[in-house]
Motif scaffolding. Structure first.
Motif, PDB file in Angstrom:
ATOM      1  N   SER A   1      51.714  14.938 113.807  1.00  0.00           N
ATOM      2  CA  SER A   1      51.688  15.768 115.020  1.00  0.00           C
ATOM      3  C   SER A   1      50.264  16.009 115.513  1.00  0.00           C
ATOM      4  O   SER A   1      50.059  16.255 116.705  1.00  0.00           O
ATOM      5  CB  SER A   1      52.396  17.107 114.781  1.00  0.00           C
ATOM      6  OG  SER A   1      51.839  17.799 113.691  1.00  0.00           O
TER       7      SER A   1
ATOM      8  N   VAL B   1      58.609  29.212 111.690  1.00  0.00           N
ATOM      9  CA  VAL B   1      58.280  27.793 111.566  1.00  0.00           C
ATOM     10  C   VAL B   1      57.507  27.296 112.799  1.00  0.00           C
ATOM     11  O   VAL B   1      57.056  26.151 112.835  1.00  0.00           O
ATOM     12  CB  VAL B   1      59.575  26.968 111.361  1.00  0.00           C
ATOM     13  CG1 VAL B   1      60.284  26.675 112.684  1.00  0.00           C
ATOM     14  CG2 VAL B   1      59.308  25.676 110.610  1.00  0.00           C
TER      15      VAL B   1
ATOM     16  N   LEU C   1      56.607  25.486 103.457  1.00  0.00           N
ATOM     17  CA  LEU C   1      55.487  25.692 104.380  1.00  0.00           C
ATOM     18  C   LEU C   1      54.471  26.656 103.797  1.00  0.00           C
ATOM     19  O   LEU C   1      53.253  26.449 103.908  1.00  0.00           O
ATOM     20  CB  LEU C   1      56.000  26.218 105.716  1.00  0.00           C
ATOM     21  CG  LEU C   1      56.347  25.200 106.791  1.00  0.00           C
ATOM     22  CD1 LEU C   1      56.987  25.899 107.982  1.00  0.00           C
ATOM     23  CD2 LEU C   1      55.122  24.415 107.232  1.00  0.00           C
TER      24      LEU C   1
ATOM     25  N   PHE D   1      53.794  17.537 108.022  1.00  0.00           N
ATOM     26  CA  PHE D   1      53.892  16.619 109.160  1.00  0.00           C
ATOM     27  C   PHE D   1      52.612  16.600 109.997  1.00  0.00           C
ATOM     28  O   PHE D   1      52.495  15.818 110.945  1.00  0.00           O
ATOM     29  CB  PHE D   1      55.071  17.026 110.059  1.00  0.00           C
ATOM     30  CG  PHE D   1      55.562  15.918 110.955  1.00  0.00           C
ATOM     31  CD1 PHE D   1      56.245  14.827 110.444  1.00  0.00           C
ATOM     32  CD2 PHE D   1      55.325  15.970 112.329  1.00  0.00           C
ATOM     33  CE1 PHE D   1      56.690  13.810 111.259  1.00  0.00           C
ATOM     34  CE2 PHE D   1      55.777  14.944 113.160  1.00  0.00           C
ATOM     35  CZ  PHE D   1      56.462  13.870 112.622  1.00  0.00           C
ATOM     36  N   ALA D   2      51.639  17.407 109.655  1.00  0.00           N
ATOM     37  CA  ALA D   2      50.397  17.499 110.438  1.00  0.00           C
ATOM     38  C   ALA D   2      49.703  16.163 110.652  1.00  0.00           C
ATOM     39  O   ALA D   2      49.140  15.943 111.739  1.00  0.00           O
ATOM     40  CB  ALA D   2      49.436  18.499 109.786  1.00  0.00           C
TER      41      ALA D   2
ATOM     42  N   GLY E   1      51.940  23.948 103.049  1.00  0.00           N
ATOM     43  CA  GLY E   1      51.413  23.750 104.383  1.00  0.00           C
ATOM     44  C   GLY E   1      52.270  22.766 105.166  1.00  0.00           C
ATOM     45  O   GLY E   1      53.368  22.391 104.754  1.00  0.00           O
ATOM     46  N   ASP E   2      51.759  22.342 106.300  1.00  0.00           N
ATOM     47  CA  ASP E   2      52.489  21.478 107.220  1.00  0.00           C
ATOM     48  C   ASP E   2      52.317  20.016 106.815  1.00  0.00           C
ATOM     49  O   ASP E   2      51.297  19.395 107.117  1.00  0.00           O
ATOM     50  CB  ASP E   2      51.984  21.706 108.646  1.00  0.00           C
ATOM     51  CG  ASP E   2      52.659  20.811 109.669  1.00  0.00           C
ATOM     52  OD1 ASP E   2      53.668  20.157 109.329  1.00  0.00           O
ATOM     53  OD2 ASP E   2      52.170  20.760 110.817  1.00  0.00           O
TER      54      ASP E   2
ATOM     55  N   VAL F   1      54.838  19.465 117.017  1.00  0.00           N
ATOM     56  CA  VAL F   1      55.783  18.340 117.031  1.00  0.00           C
ATOM     57  C   VAL F   1      56.396  18.181 118.420  1.00  0.00           C
ATOM     58  O   VAL F   1      56.627  17.065 118.892  1.00  0.00           O
ATOM     59  CB  VAL F   1      56.902  18.569 115.990  1.00  0.00           C
ATOM     60  CG1 VAL F   1      57.952  17.474 116.076  1.00  0.00           C
ATOM     61  CG2 VAL F   1      56.329  18.644 114.588  1.00  0.00           C
TER      62      VAL F   1
ATOM     63  N   ALA G   1      54.519  27.560 114.073  1.00  0.00           N
ATOM     64  CA  ALA G   1      53.166  26.988 113.982  1.00  0.00           C
ATOM     65  C   ALA G   1      53.198  25.511 113.614  1.00  0.00           C
ATOM     66  O   ALA G   1      52.328  24.735 114.011  1.00  0.00           O
ATOM     67  CB  ALA G   1      52.336  27.767 112.965  1.00  0.00           C
ATOM     68  N   ALA G   2      54.205  25.093 112.846  1.00  0.00           N
ATOM     69  CA  ALA G   2      54.348  23.678 112.492  1.00  0.00           C
ATOM     70  C   ALA G   2      55.208  22.933 113.502  1.00  0.00           C
ATOM     71  O   ALA G   2      54.955  21.757 113.793  1.00  0.00           O
ATOM     72  CB  ALA G   2      54.959  23.552 111.096  1.00  0.00           C
ATOM     73  N   LEU G   3      56.228  23.587 114.045  1.00  0.00           N
ATOM     74  CA  LEU G   3      57.161  22.917 114.956  1.00  0.00           C
ATOM     75  C   LEU G   3      56.578  22.674 116.336  1.00  0.00           C
ATOM     76  O   LEU G   3      56.783  21.604 116.933  1.00  0.00           O
ATOM     77  CB  LEU G   3      58.445  23.749 115.064  1.00  0.00           C
ATOM     78  CG  LEU G   3      59.496  23.295 116.084  1.00  0.00           C
ATOM     79  CD1 LEU G   3      59.941  21.865 115.824  1.00  0.00           C
ATOM     80  CD2 LEU G   3      60.686  24.244 116.072  1.00  0.00           C
TER      81      LEU G   3
ATOM     82  N   TYR H   1      61.383  19.842 111.433  1.00  0.00           N
ATOM     83  CA  TYR H   1      61.470  21.299 111.344  1.00  0.00           C
ATOM     84  C   TYR H   1      62.622  21.888 112.160  1.00  0.00           C
ATOM     85  O   TYR H   1      62.896  23.081 112.054  1.00  0.00           O
ATOM     86  CB  TYR H   1      60.152  21.998 111.723  1.00  0.00           C
ATOM     87  CG  TYR H   1      59.015  21.664 110.788  1.00  0.00           C
ATOM     88  CD1 TYR H   1      59.042  22.084 109.466  1.00  0.00           C
ATOM     89  CD2 TYR H   1      57.921  20.910 111.221  1.00  0.00           C
ATOM     90  CE1 TYR H   1      58.005  21.783 108.594  1.00  0.00           C
ATOM     91  CE2 TYR H   1      56.879  20.596 110.356  1.00  0.00           C
ATOM     92  CZ  TYR H   1      56.928  21.023 109.041  1.00  0.00           C
ATOM     93  OH  TYR H   1      55.914  20.713 108.196  1.00  0.00           O
TER      94      TYR H   1
END
Length: 307
Positions: free
Chosen positions: A305, A43, A294, A301-302, A298-299, A50, A45-47, A253
């Motif tokens: 963030s 996780v 994910l 939350f992008a 995809g993300d 953030v 790459a997305a976290l 995340y």
């Protein structure tokens, strides 16, 4: 002789020891530390966006979620030098001259190190730090607003979804059109909107508080803005105070230290709208759900963030 329960691994070019990978951290689901480390690596790459440039407060469960836990702000002894840090003076909940040196998590190796310490939950403020100068860092103005929706039993995610739609309308009236909902992995939900950095934390707090007051006036049987616990049963408390500079919120995340390995999970507005109509359609998600989403979506939350 090295401990047979320890492994020396290389992550992003950094060498570190991980231990007790078979140790159960979530007794109800028998989820192990190895599975937790795998989740945080996948996780990342997305976290990591953030967490970027934000001091991270951790909640640790050394013996798993069936046992004691503790909050940890200061970076612990023995932390590798390659993990960056930010020293902040006089900004904690106790105020005064308290000095706290927090970790700044930049890469998968950083996440792995703290996950290996059973730091299941990662909490961050809505602001970033600037470059460290004279041994200390200074908080910047917040770059995002959070409205925390905390249901009082018997209210739950269904009621949170109904309130989330109302909050989205209020935020749009304030010029904040980009809003991402996140189910908290615990009871409720958070709504995030990016800020341009012109508002102070006090300004952001008052903006959120004003929305909460207006919605309680419009929907008194559904919404409460005061913190008094006796007012909350059956309603959704709009916790505007999460925007106070000294406070932190669970990072989207991040895992939660609950019976099951649930996580704070970004959601679509279609899901929230369905949840507002159908009480059975919306639930808290676990680590496998988050990883699957994910891969498929995809993300989500992008927009926050990356703002």
């Amino acid at each position: 002789m090295p401990d047979q329960d320890q492994l020396l691994v290389e992550v992003d070019g950094q060498r570190l020891r991980v231990s007790n990978l078979d140790k159960v951290l979530y007794p109800q689901t028998e989820t192990t530390k190895g599975e937790v480390l795998n989740y945080y690596a996948r996780v990342a790459a997305a976290l990591l966006p953030v967490l970027a440039d934000r001091p991270v407060t951790r909640v640790r469960w050394p013996h798993g979620t069936g046992d004691m836990s503790f909050f940890e702000k200061n970076i612990p002894g023995g932390t590798p030098r390659w993990i960056e840090r930010a020293t902040i003076v006089g900004h904690g909940s106790r105020g005064g001259g308290e000095k706290v040196t927090y970790p700044l998590l930049r890469g998968v190796a950083d996440l792995t190190y703290f996950a290996n310490l059973a730091s299941l939950e990662l909490h961050v403020p809505q602001w970033r730090v600037d470059e460290e100068e004279d041994g200390r860092s200074e908080p910047q103005h917040p770059d995002r607003l959070v409205v925390d929706l905390d249901p009082g039993a018997p209210a739950g995610l269904h009621e949170c979804a109904r309130v989330a739609l109302l909050v989205r309308e209020e935020l749009a009236r304030e010029g904040l059109e980009t809003v991402v909902p996140v189910t908290s992995g615990s009871k409720g939900m958070q709504l995030y909107a990016p800020l341009d950095g012109s508002r102070s934390s006090d300004d952001a707090r008052e903006l959120a508080r004003g929305i909460a007051e207006r919605l309680q006036k419009a929907e008194p049987k559904l919404v409460v803005w005061r913190m008094t616990k006796s007012l909350r049963p059956g309603k959704v408390f709009l916790d505007w105070s999460q925007n106070v500079a000294a406070k932190t919120t669970i990072a989207p995340y991040s895992l939660r230290g609950k019976d099951r390995p649930t996580a704070a999970a970004p959601r679509t507005w279609d899901e929230v709208e369905t949840g507002a109509d159908d009480p059975e359609s919306l639930r808290q998600l676990d680590l496998d759900d988050v990883l699957e989403r994910l891969a498929d979506q995809g993300d989500l939350f992008a927009p926050i963030s990356a703002a």
